[in-house]
Design a protein around this motif. Structure first.
Motif, PDB file in Angstrom:
ATOM      1  N   GLY A   1       0.784  -1.234   0.000  1.00  0.00           N
ATOM      2  CA  GLY A   1       0.000   0.000   0.000  1.00  0.00           C
ATOM      3  C   GLY A   1       0.811   1.276   0.000  1.00  0.00           C
ATOM      4  O   GLY A   1       0.251   2.363   0.104  1.00  0.00           O
ATOM      5  N   ASP A   2       2.129   1.156  -0.111  1.00  0.00           N
ATOM      6  CA  ASP A   2       2.999   2.336  -0.009  1.00  0.00           C
ATOM      7  C   ASP A   2       3.777   2.514  -1.315  1.00  0.00           C
ATOM      8  O   ASP A   2       4.492   1.604  -1.743  1.00  0.00           O
ATOM      9  CB  ASP A   2       3.964   2.146   1.163  1.00  0.00           C
ATOM     10  N   ASP A   3       3.622   3.680  -1.925  1.00  0.00           N
ATOM     11  CA  ASP A   3       4.325   3.957  -3.181  1.00  0.00           C
ATOM     12  C   ASP A   3       5.222   5.193  -3.038  1.00  0.00           C
ATOM     13  O   ASP A   3       5.424   5.949  -3.990  1.00  0.00           O
ATOM     14  CB  ASP A   3       3.307   4.190  -4.301  1.00  0.00           C
ATOM     15  N   SER A   4       5.782   5.369  -1.833  1.00  0.00           N
ATOM     16  CA  SER A   4       6.552   6.577  -1.529  1.00  0.00           C
ATOM     17  C   SER A   4       8.018   6.501  -1.920  1.00  0.00           C
ATOM     18  O   SER A   4       8.739   7.492  -1.828  1.00  0.00           O
ATOM     19  CB  SER A   4       6.473   6.852  -0.022  1.00  0.00           C
TER      20      SER A   4
ATOM     21  N   PRO B   1       8.647  -0.691   0.500  1.00  0.00           N
ATOM     22  CA  PRO B   1       7.650  -0.296  -0.499  1.00  0.00           C
ATOM     23  C   PRO B   1       8.027  -0.702  -1.926  1.00  0.00           C
ATOM     24  O   PRO B   1       7.167  -1.139  -2.698  1.00  0.00           O
ATOM     25  CB  PRO B   1       7.594   1.223  -0.344  1.00  0.00           C
ATOM     26  N   ARG B   2       9.316  -0.581  -2.285  1.00  0.00           N
ATOM     27  CA  ARG B   2       9.723  -0.892  -3.662  1.00  0.00           C
ATOM     28  C   ARG B   2       9.720  -2.391  -3.959  1.00  0.00           C
ATOM     29  O   ARG B   2       9.826  -2.788  -5.123  1.00  0.00           O
ATOM     30  CB  ARG B   2      11.114  -0.304  -3.946  1.00  0.00           C
ATOM     31  N   TYR B   3       9.577  -3.221  -2.943  1.00  0.00           N
ATOM     32  CA  TYR B   3       9.577  -4.665  -3.169  1.00  0.00           C
ATOM     33  C   TYR B   3       8.284  -5.152  -3.831  1.00  0.00           C
ATOM     34  O   TYR B   3       8.180  -6.319  -4.190  1.00  0.00           O
ATOM     35  CB  TYR B   3       9.783  -5.419  -1.850  1.00  0.00           C
ATOM     36  N   HIS B   4       7.307  -4.255  -3.980  1.00  0.00           N
ATOM     37  CA  HIS B   4       6.076  -4.690  -4.647  1.00  0.00           C
ATOM     38  C   HIS B   4       6.204  -4.683  -6.177  1.00  0.00           C
ATOM     39  O   HIS B   4       5.257  -5.055  -6.881  1.00  0.00           O
ATOM     40  CB  HIS B   4       4.872  -3.850  -4.203  1.00  0.00           C
TER      41      HIS B   4
END
Length: 475
Positions: free
Chosen positions: A365-368, A447-450
């Motif tokens: 849920g985090d795209d920061s 976050p970047r692991y998605h």
């Protein structure tokens, strides 16, 4: 066979849609305040999201009209490249942490010093993959930082085109245009171009490999399986998590065999063979260059970090101290870390389960990450840099709102494709996502692991937008 696949497809669709919706809700609860240090009303959040949703649909509609022209692909390349070029020239991002290690080693390797790597490379051997690719680029064009950033823009354009042609293959040109433009203006993807990160080449090989696997499944042609195996193996040397796509493929093909459907058995076998051959061939070449057996990897440290409830499964400076404690000994460090992780799961199960909602919010849920890493350190301060860094809340909120819209389009794509004949394709895409969800329940989250999982489902976004527009016309 089709009834079995259809039932499983429906079941997994519901699970994936719920998990994505949960990511938005949990992200609002756990991540918004953490990023902006402000409490924002849920009603305000919904209004902003709906406004962004409406504005973006108007823009997509206008672009679709323009994209019907002969210069559609050229226009697509332009809208992908332009914002990324503007960002990398205006934001003089300085490499730090892992990104600095990548840059230093690539610089040395481009000059022939292939064994001049940082000691952490012996522990995390996948680092060689991206660094050697970057070294080759530096060898040809020079080892300036801007060369690496321009290479990122080039890879972003290639990825946008792969997304376009893959979605076109699955759903047609209208859906393909929507997905490609949605990707073109994705804030975190634009800002991350100024960071020398392994995700850029990784996701290109990964999604291209996925494209050929989808064709192998749909058309039952073994040659596509061979291409897929080669590409996924290369991506696996850049980031080891690429292997999940192979696991999902084996699961799907095993299901088909159990249902006595042997039509794509040849494709499955050749995919696995080409993957194994390519993985060990590339691994041996890297070994010859560096002296490190990169095919020997371990997720010991990743498990230890992922089960650390004090950091909600995220990396922390104390984990770096743990690495140094074992003097960068691969076996000892990963072995001890694995023991600690497994011990936590056994003895502190309830505490571990309690942090899972936060872990879910962090990774899904985090795209920061685009804003954070591109502005973390800069070479010089300019008016633009000051403007961007003084207003982090605006950029974090913009990134999050856009990302929520992406997730909503994906959910609509999942739910609106129930009558689609290609049940196997959708089952496969959902299996890949669920594989990553299960993996990161236990492993480290960032976050970047998605990247791989969300880009897999992103192929459904254009279909979601297309369905929404059709419903809007009827309404």
């Amino acid at each position: 066979m089709q009834n079995t696949v259809g039932r499983l497809d429906t079941f997994f669709r519901c699970i994936v849609a719920v998990l994505l919706g949960l990511a938005i809700v949990l992200s609002f609860q756990f991540r918004i305040v953490a990023l902006t240090h402000k409490k924002i009303s849920f009603v305000v959040m919904v209004i902003l999201l709906l406004s962004a949703f409406l504005i973006f649909n108007i823009w997509l509609f206008i672009f679709r009209k323009l994209a019907n022209k002969k210069l559609a692909i050229l226009l697509l390349i332009l809208v992908i490249a332009a914002p990324r070029l503007i960002w990398i020239f205006l934001m003089p991002t300085k490499p730090v942490s892992d990104y600095l290690c990548f840059y230093y080693y690539a610089q040395k390797a481009s000059q022939g010093f292939l064994k001049g790597y940082d000691m952490t490379f012996t522990l995390f051997r996948f680092r060689f993959g991206y660094s050697l690719i970057l070294a080759l680029v530096f060898k040809i064009f020079g080892s300036s930082i801007i060369v690496g950033k321009l290479f990122n823009v080039f890879l972003s354009v290639i990825l946008g085109l792969i997304i376009y042609f893959t979605v076109d293959y699955l759903f047609g040109k209208e859906a393909a245009t929507y997905s490609a433009i949605l990707y073109a203006f994705w804030p975190s993807q634009i800002m991350y171009n100024s960071v020398l990160a392994s995700e850029h080449p990784f996701i290109v090989f990964f999604v291209l490999g996925l494209y050929f696997l989808l064709r192998a499944i749909k058309e039952k042609k073994a040659i596509f399986g061979i291409f897929a195996g080669v590409l996924v193996a290369i991506s696996n040397h850049i980031r080891p998590v690429a292997v999940v796509i192979i696991i999902a493929m084996i699961f799907l093909f095993a299901l088909k065999i159990l249902c006595k459907d042997f039509k794509i058995l040849k494709s499955a076998i050749l995919t696995i063979i080409s993957y194994v051959i390519t993985f060990y061939t590339v691994g041996y070449l890297i070994f010859c260059l560096t002296g490190i057996p990169v095919w020997k990897t371990s997720m010991g440290l990743n498990l230890m970090i992922g089960t650390d409830y004090t950091t909600y499964g995220m990396n922390n400076p104390k984990h770096s101290l743990f690495v140094k404690k074992y003097a960068y000994d691969f076996q000892k460090m990963h072995g001890e870390a694995m023991k600690i992780g497994l011990e936590r799961l056994r003895k502190e199960t309830k505490i571990f389960i309690a942090i899972l909602p936060r872990k879910h919010a962090i990774i899904w849920g985090d795209d920061s990450f685009g804003y954070f890493w591109s502005t973390f350190k800069v070479y010089k301060t300019t008016y633009f840099v000051n403007l961007v860094k003084v207003h982090p809340t605006i950029f974090y909120m913009f990134s999050q709102l856009y990302y929520y819209a992406v997730l909503i389009y994906i959910i609509l794509g999942i739910l609106s494709s129930k009558k689609n004949a290609n049940k196997e394709i959708f089952l496969f895409l959902n299996l890949i996502f669920l594989g990553y969800v299960v993996l990161h329940i236990f492993l480290e989250v960032q976050p970047r692991y998605h990247y791989p999982a969300i880009f897999t489902l992103f192929l459904l976004s254009g279909q979601g937008i297309k369905w929404l527009r059709e419903k809007s016309k009827r309404f």
